[in-house]
Write an enzyme that holds these catalytic residues in place. Structure first.
Site, short mmCIF file in Angstrom:
data_model
loop_
_atom_site.label_atom_id
_atom_site.label_comp_id
_atom_site.label_asym_id
_atom_site.label_seq_id
_atom_site.Cartn_x
_atom_site.Cartn_y
_atom_site.Cartn_z
N ALA A 1 2.08 55.16 82.33
CA ALA A 1 1.97 53.81 82.90
C ALA A 1 3.31 53.09 82.86
O ALA A 1 3.70 52.42 83.82
CB ALA A 1 0.92 53.00 82.14
N CYS B 1 -0.10 53.72 78.30
CA CYS B 1 0.51 55.00 77.97
C CYS B 1 1.91 55.14 78.58
O CYS B 1 2.36 54.30 79.35
CB CYS B 1 -0.39 56.14 78.46
SG CYS B 1 -0.47 56.23 80.26
N ARG C 1 -1.01 46.25 89.13
CA ARG C 1 -0.01 45.39 88.50
C ARG C 1 0.41 44.24 89.41
O ARG C 1 1.10 43.34 89.01
CB ARG C 1 1.19 46.24 88.10
CG ARG C 1 2.21 45.53 87.22
CD ARG C 1 3.02 46.58 86.52
NE ARG C 1 4.21 46.12 85.84
CZ ARG C 1 5.45 46.28 86.32
NH1 ARG C 1 5.66 46.87 87.47
NH2 ARG C 1 6.48 45.88 85.60
N HIS D 1 9.24 53.57 79.87
CA HIS D 1 10.36 52.81 80.43
C HIS D 1 11.65 53.61 80.25
O HIS D 1 12.46 53.74 81.16
CB HIS D 1 10.55 51.47 79.70
CG HIS D 1 9.33 50.60 79.67
ND1 HIS D 1 9.07 49.76 78.62
CD2 HIS D 1 8.32 50.44 80.55
CE1 HIS D 1 7.94 49.11 78.85
NE2 HIS D 1 7.47 49.51 80.01
S1 CFN Z 1 5.50 47.21 80.27
FE1 CFN Z 1 6.75 45.35 80.47
S2 CFN Z 1 8.26 45.34 82.00
S3 CFN Z 1 7.59 44.36 78.74
FE2 CFN Z 1 6.51 42.89 79.94
S4 CFN Z 1 7.94 41.96 81.27
FE3 CFN Z 1 4.02 43.13 80.45
S5 CFN Z 1 2.75 44.75 79.69
MO1 CFN Z 1 2.08 44.36 81.81
S6 CFN Z 1 3.45 45.76 82.95
FE4 CFN Z 1 4.52 43.85 82.80
FE5 CFN Z 1 6.99 43.60 82.32
FE6 CFN Z 1 8.76 43.84 80.48
FE7 CFN Z 1 4.28 45.57 80.97
S7 CFN Z 1 6.00 43.20 84.26
S8 CFN Z 1 3.05 42.40 82.25
S9 CFN Z 1 4.97 41.67 79.04
N1 CFN Z 1 5.51 44.05 81.16
C1 HCA Z 2 0.30 48.86 81.98
C2 HCA Z 2 0.38 47.82 83.06
C3 HCA Z 2 -0.09 46.48 82.63
C4 HCA Z 2 -1.56 46.45 82.29
C5 HCA Z 2 -2.10 45.08 82.27
C6 HCA Z 2 -3.41 44.82 81.62
C7 HCA Z 2 0.19 45.52 83.82
O1 HCA Z 2 0.55 48.58 80.81
O2 HCA Z 2 0.00 49.98 82.31
O3 HCA Z 2 -3.73 45.36 80.57
O4 HCA Z 2 -4.11 43.98 82.17
O5 HCA Z 2 0.89 44.56 83.64
O6 HCA Z 2 -0.33 45.78 84.90
O7 HCA Z 2 0.66 46.05 81.51
#
Ligand code: CFN
Ligand code: HCA
Length: 544
Positions: free
Chosen positions: A61, A58, A92, A193
């Site tokens: 998050a 969401c 995370r 973001h």
């Molecule tokens: S929201 Fe982003 S900020 S887009 Fe990427 S590299 Fe994932 S989903 Mo989990 S939280 Fe994480 Fe980053 Fe960019 Fe999210 S560190 S792993 S692919 N990510």
């Molecule tokens: C998020 C955080 C997340 C969830 C990872 C998952 C992360 O989207 O709120 O589904 O295991 O990297 O911690 O993307």
């Protein structure tokens, strides 16, 4: 059959027919067979159809967890029921290191107003103020951030007003700001973001001009969040090369690093999805050029540092960077050769977030692993196509007041993204043929021809992918992990790396080679059978 072939028709037949007609029609637009030379249009960044089990998270998050989560000296207060704070508490695996014991580190804490029914009925602003007073009394932080959850938006608590009032109450001695990041606000965490970055820009970036440069070469790194210690490895590489990291957004970051980001010479953007607009803002307001890099993969890391060298075009720096690359790659290559016999020829599927499903293909390529199918949870079309849909940004550079940020609907307006002066410098340094003009190679530019690209994969589609194509490894998150492993396929979490990492940089590549070699060469997942698969009748016994 040939396990390296995935076939759109078989997959669509298996999946789409099972959905209600309207749903099937919608999902069909998000499932394509890739062709890098003639990219098909993929539907992305639209609302998940209700009733479908999505991988997405969401807006809260994306704001509180993703962007602000890795900063160590802001007290991040979740204004809402306790669940939201609890579920975003350290899952995370973003890490941090203080320089001394005196430095603040609030990352291990979970701060929440823990709203109750009565706060929903009568309003929660007073409770929030009390929480802020308590936070100051106990921790005396430089900054306090407040994050709105769904119920806060529904009942109308004004976190921005509370922030202003409390700042006043503390005679402006603490920087306090709120985020309207109610979970329901966007179609995914991507909206969060955006909300986070706008507030960082308004409230922190540019506040502190008082810097003592440690190097002639000073850069910001955007979109690196220190998952599993990735930032530590990247910091090590920069330090070894004599390049100063002014700020990282937001792995291992501090308030002060954000406040000084505008003093850097260059901005590097790693995760393009979560933060590209901050690079644009820094460029618009402070004239700092930027380009994209990736530190996922040994070759990608070498390339990133070479781009930095090319940009600064300083013979000493270039020599140092080349020396570091040679030294590191030698060790990495030895590790790769150890892993390769176990990994070469295997197949993977990657369904992660908004940039890793793309970036991690580099690491898999280094291991000789083919990516059969991949997709983002919440990437936008430019993340797939490697082209840029230009956002319309109106910034009043003096007041840092952001008037409006919208992404233009006219997706035909693409632009090569490298400002002309950066481009010129790179050309001068490298020679025209060596410069990569299109710096936005997206997921579809990388993944092979014919691979299945699927946006916002549903749980049902995931099961079908596995049943039909049996990848040797599946990469996704915690919600998928155990379901997939019960189907006999190892799952590597590419969000939090399970308990592993770092995976970035040179050391990270070696960790990854090792972990993946172990996972794809063990037979354990095939040995395990559920009781009902092993026995004709399974009897349950009750213990009182
Ligand atoms: S929201 Fe982003 S900020 S887009 Fe990427 S590299 Fe994932 S989903 Mo989990 S939280 Fe994480 Fe980053 Fe960019 Fe999210 S560190 S792993 S692919 N990510
Ligand atoms: C998020 C955080 C997340 C969830 C990872 C998952 C992360 O989207 O709120 O589904 O295991 O990297 O911690 O993307």
């Amino acid at each position: 059959g040939d396990k390296k072939k995935v076939d759109l028709t078989t997959f669509k037949d298996a999946v789409l027919d099972k959905y209600p007609k309207k749903v099937g029609k919608k999902r069909a637009k998000a499932i394509i067979n890739n062709d890098p030379d003639n990219m098909p249009v993929i539907q992305a960044n639209i609302r998940t159809i209700p009733g479908i089990i999505t991988q997405r998270g969401c807006t809260y998050a994306g704001c509180k967890g993703v962007v602000l989560g890795p900063t160590r000296d802001i007290v991040n207060i979740t204004h809402g029921p306790i669940g939201c704070g609890f579920y975003s508490w350290l899952t995370r695996r973003n890490q941090t290191k203080t320089e001394s014991d005196q430095d603040a580190n609030f990352i291990p804490y979970c701060f929440s107003t823990d709203m109750q029914d009565s706060n929903i009925v009568f309003g929660g602003e007073e409770k929030l103020k009390q929480a802020i007073r308590e936070a100051r009394e106990l921790f005396n932080p430089k900054a306090i951030a407040i994050f709105s959850t769904c119920p806060v938006g529904l009942i109308g608590d004004d976190v921005h007003r509370v922030a202003r009032q409390m700042k006043e109450e503390f005679n402006n001695e603490v920087n306090i700001f709120g985020f309207s990041c109610e979970g329901y606000r966007g179609v995914s965490q991507s909206a969060g973001h955006h909300i986070a970055n706008n507030q960082l820009y308004k409230n922190l970036i540019g506040n502190d001009d008082n810097v003592t440069p440690k190097s002639k070469f000073r850069v910001n790194l955007l979109g690196e969040y220190n998952i599993g210690g990735d930032a530590f490895e990247i910091e090590r590489i920069f330090e070894k090369c004599g390049v100063e990291l002014v700020s990282t957004f937001s792995g291992n970051s501090t308030v002060s690093s954000f406040e000084q980001a505008h003093t850097a010479d260059l901005t590097l953007v790693m995760c393009h999805r979560s933060i590209n607009y901050v690079a644009e803002m820094l460029e618009t307001s402070f004239g700092i050029p930027w380009f994209k890099v990736s530190f996922i993969g040994a070759q990608a890391s070498a390339k990133a540092m070479r781009k930095v060298a090319a940009y600064f075009n300083d013979p000493e720096l270039t020599e140092r960077i080349e020396k570091v690359i040679a030294e590191e790659l030698k060790i990495v290559e030895a590790a790769r050769q150890v892993a390769l016999p176990k990994t070469n020829g295997k197949t993977a599927m990657l369904f992660v977030g908004g940039s890793r499903a793309h970036h991690y293909q580099d690491l898999f390529e280094e291991l000789g692993v083919t990516t059969l199918s991949a997709g983002y949870e919440f990437g936008h079309r430019d993340d797939y196509e490697g082209r840029r849909v230009i956002p319309t940004i109106q910034i009043d550079a003096d007041s840092r007041n952001i008037e409006e940020i919208t992404v233009t609907k006219d997706e035909a307006r693409f632009k090569e993204r490298m400002t002309p002066d950066v481009l010129k410098k790179m050309e001068d340094a490298l020679g025209k043929d060596e410069v990569e003009y299109n710096d936005y190679n997206g997921l579809m530019a990388q993944i092979g021809k014919g691979a299945l690209v699927i946006d916002d994969l549903s749980h049902y589609e995931m099961e079908k992918l596995i049943e039909l194509y049996h990848p040797d490894i599946f990469c996704a998150g915690i919600k998928e992990k155990y379901a997939v492993q019960k189907m006999g396929i190892p799952l590597k979490q590419l969000h939090n790396y399970d308990s592993g990492g770092p995976y970035a940089g040179f050391q990270g590549a070696m960790n990854f080679y090792n972990d993946i070699a172990m996972m794809v060469s063990t037979s354990i997942f095939k040995e395990i059978k559920a009781p009902w698969e092993r026995e004709e009748v399974v009897e349950a016994s009750y213990v009182y």
